[in-house]
Design an enzyme around this catalytic site. Structure first.
Site, mmCIF file in Angstrom:
data_model
loop_
_atom_site.group_PDB
_atom_site.id
_atom_site.type_symbol
_atom_site.label_atom_id
_atom_site.label_comp_id
_atom_site.label_asym_id
_atom_site.label_seq_id
_atom_site.Cartn_x
_atom_site.Cartn_y
_atom_site.Cartn_z
ATOM 1 C CG ASP A 10 -43.393 -90.305 -21.688
ATOM 2 O OD1 ASP A 10 -43.816 -89.851 -22.947
ATOM 3 O OD2 ASP A 10 -43.101 -89.055 -20.973
ATOM 4 C CD GLU A 42 -37.130 -86.232 -16.957
ATOM 5 O OE1 GLU A 42 -38.346 -86.748 -17.332
ATOM 6 O OE2 GLU A 42 -35.994 -85.983 -17.700
ATOM 7 C CB CYS A 70 -34.503 -94.719 -15.360
ATOM 8 S SG CYS A 70 -34.569 -95.304 -17.258
ATOM 9 C CG ASP A 75 -44.505 -83.914 -19.970
ATOM 10 O OD1 ASP A 75 -45.409 -84.488 -19.500
ATOM 11 O OD2 ASP A 75 -44.041 -84.968 -20.923
ATOM 12 C CE1 TYR A 87 -46.152 -89.179 -27.045
ATOM 13 C CE2 TYR A 87 -46.238 -89.019 -24.166
ATOM 14 C CZ TYR A 87 -45.697 -89.764 -25.179
ATOM 15 O OH TYR A 87 -44.455 -90.105 -24.842
#
Lengths: 353, 353
Positions: free
Chosen positions: B266, B208, B246, B189, B165
């Site tokens: 992502d 994030e 964001c 992550d 990924y």
């Protein structure tokens, strides 16, 4: 095709926001649907009621004494299942209709458990080929995302999407096959052969037992993304396909002192059974392994697949067998993701110490 | 943990070698087991009988009028199921006990359907982390073969096995990030960040939204095979992690005329809903996409994930959106096998025309 859809809905009374309402809500929906109720005596194992309705609908409501509530709803595939939306609504607070329905008795089977025994639904929509040879049942099934899938005796063997399998069992692009002598055991789908001839080897000998040549016949028609046109002829500039049992052939090669730079065993996965002393599949594996190592050139490599990464006991046994061969060998293992397998899968590389 | 095992056994009378024997064999086994039988009136929809036995065992035998026979056996997880061996034996000629049992009401859920709605059983044995933020439910589950798996709002997000990924969403090893300005949207992550800092970029800014920082907290404890130690500090030599929304940040960058060589989105998969004009997830996707392209350097690249390869309608809609941006772009798509996803998954690369 009158398949049955089987919905399962489970929740816990202890975690339900309003559990009494949830259960009585379910009951009133079933009554509204004019379902005929039967309450069963469970001898102290909670509440169990079954409901039979129109169009063959059938519901089981069970409230286990420890608080688990299970609901089963079965209806014919094309039945209107508006009732399910009601069920979902009345229990929305405590759970959601999470599991996809089991489709039971459909013409094309979508459920093919993994080697480690998990329930897996594939997006299979068509049987494109099915034959029975003396050795096995051969199916090719169509999947939207994996292309055609070769299934031997109920085991997913290879899909058109599975180039990573071919790559892994030929050394992950790190080998140079140009000018080399290669022996492929099995490999009837043609994937390995088609890939290796591109690298201009001296000669590839592929030995496939399938007789009549049903695996090869099916694959050359329906697995062309895997084999290209390599199976259209049993002989080419730098390859030959022998349709025969590989054991006598290997014994003959051993007697003649013939060796190969690469032996690729694509015959079978590591057996799931963990009784290697009794099981004939293990015996076959050891025989092939020992003969293969005997026809391997001292600087050669032997490649083979393992099995599901979760079958650690079987894989450990296989690695033990590698320590019991007539000549000492070393091995490397690499875990690979083969797209259609839906489980992690190790491949082995074996060479002389 | 009193989970229920639910076995399903299905066969067709038309294909059974000896169908009358199979059904009467089943009945005599159920009677031997001292199960209490109830025969239900199905109003012309075949034969339906339920059986209640000791230890809360429950069986449904149904012979549909078109010849399909379905058997359901439920028992508690630790109940002796010797009866099943009998069932298997007496029906050995016509079918085998093929589907693994559904485990219902277990403490740790093993069933996580794919994005295209198929039933999938994972080898999950433990919940290692669970928290609820203002935005989502965050779980980290342990799997023997995939390592720890991050699950956000019930969707499998990333497992420790899923380096493919990270590779796919950073350009499959074909990009050179040395000295480059990189913006990562999401990525809590830490997989992308950990991989890219190795390449000595000029600066990576990762944004994030997770607040409180629960995704990051969980991953830095339980996903270390993915993130290493990169999440231990929110700031490093060539990276900074901003814990914020964001959208306002992207708007500020647009106003300032700031650009990046790479923007890696992502945040979220392509929405499954195919009503892009009404759905707020699509609206969010378009907003992020448009702002991202505006902060992309003219020679830069934008990377993002798609969704299940089977969701062709949703993916087509996404590609249409790419044609409606404020500046014309081109895109490439590559289908990747992410180990824990159990479905083929396209990734996108977008650049200025």
């Amino acid at each position: 095709d009158m398949a049955v859809r089987h919905y399962t809905l489970d929740f816990n009374l202890s975690t339900a926001v309003d559990s009494a309402t949830a259960v009585s809500g379910l009951l009133s929906i079933f009554h509204e649907q004019e379902l005929t109720e039967t309450i069963h005596d469970t001898d102290g194992h909670g509440y169990l009621a079954t409901f039979v309705g129109k169009n063959g609908r059938f519901v089981v409501l069970r409230v286990h004494s420890h608080g688990l509530v299970t609901v089963d709803l079965q209806c014919y595939e094309e039945d209107d299942i508006a009732q399910l939306d009601n069920v979902r609504e009345c229990t929305a607070l405590s759970f959601s209709l999470k599991l996809p329905a089991l489709l039971r008795g459909a013409k094309v089977d979508r459920y093919w458990p993994t080697a480690d025994g998990r329930l897996i639904e594939y997006d299979i929509d068509k049987v494109v080929y099915e034959e029975n040879s003396d050795y096995q049942n051969i199916k090719i099934l169509h999947s939207q995302q994996y292309g055609n899938i070769l299934v031997l005796d109920g085991d997913i063997n290879l899909a058109e999407s599975d180039f990573p399998y071919t790559q892994a069992i030929t050394g992950n692009g790190k080998e140079n096959y140009a000018g080399k002598e290669v022996l492929i055991l099995g490999g009837g789908d043609g994937g390995i052969l088609a890939e290796l001839v591109k690298q201009k080897p001296k000669m590839i000998t592929m030995v496939e037992i399938s007789f009549p040549e049903l695996v090869i016949d099916g694959c050359k028609k329906y697995m062309r993304k895997t084999c290209g046109d390599i199976l259209d002829n049993l002989k080419g500039d730098c390859y030959q396909i022998l349709i025969q049992d590989c054991v006598p052939l290997l014994k003959k090669y051993v007697q003649e002192g013939r060796t190969f730079d690469y032996v690729i065993n694509d015959l079978t996965a590591v057996p799931i059974s963990t009784s290697p002393e009794e099981d004939s599949t293990w015996e076959f594996l050891r025989l092939i392994l020992d003969l293969s190592i005997q026809v391997l050139h001292p600087s050669g490599k032997y490649f083979t697949q393992g099995n599901s990464a979760n079958l650690t006991e079987a894989l450990n046994l296989f690695e033990e067998q590698l320590g019991k061969l007539s000549c000492p060998v070393d091995f490397r293992k690499e875990v690979v993701c083969v797209p259609s397998y839906l489980e992690q899968y190790p491949f082995y590389q074996v060479l002389y110490l």
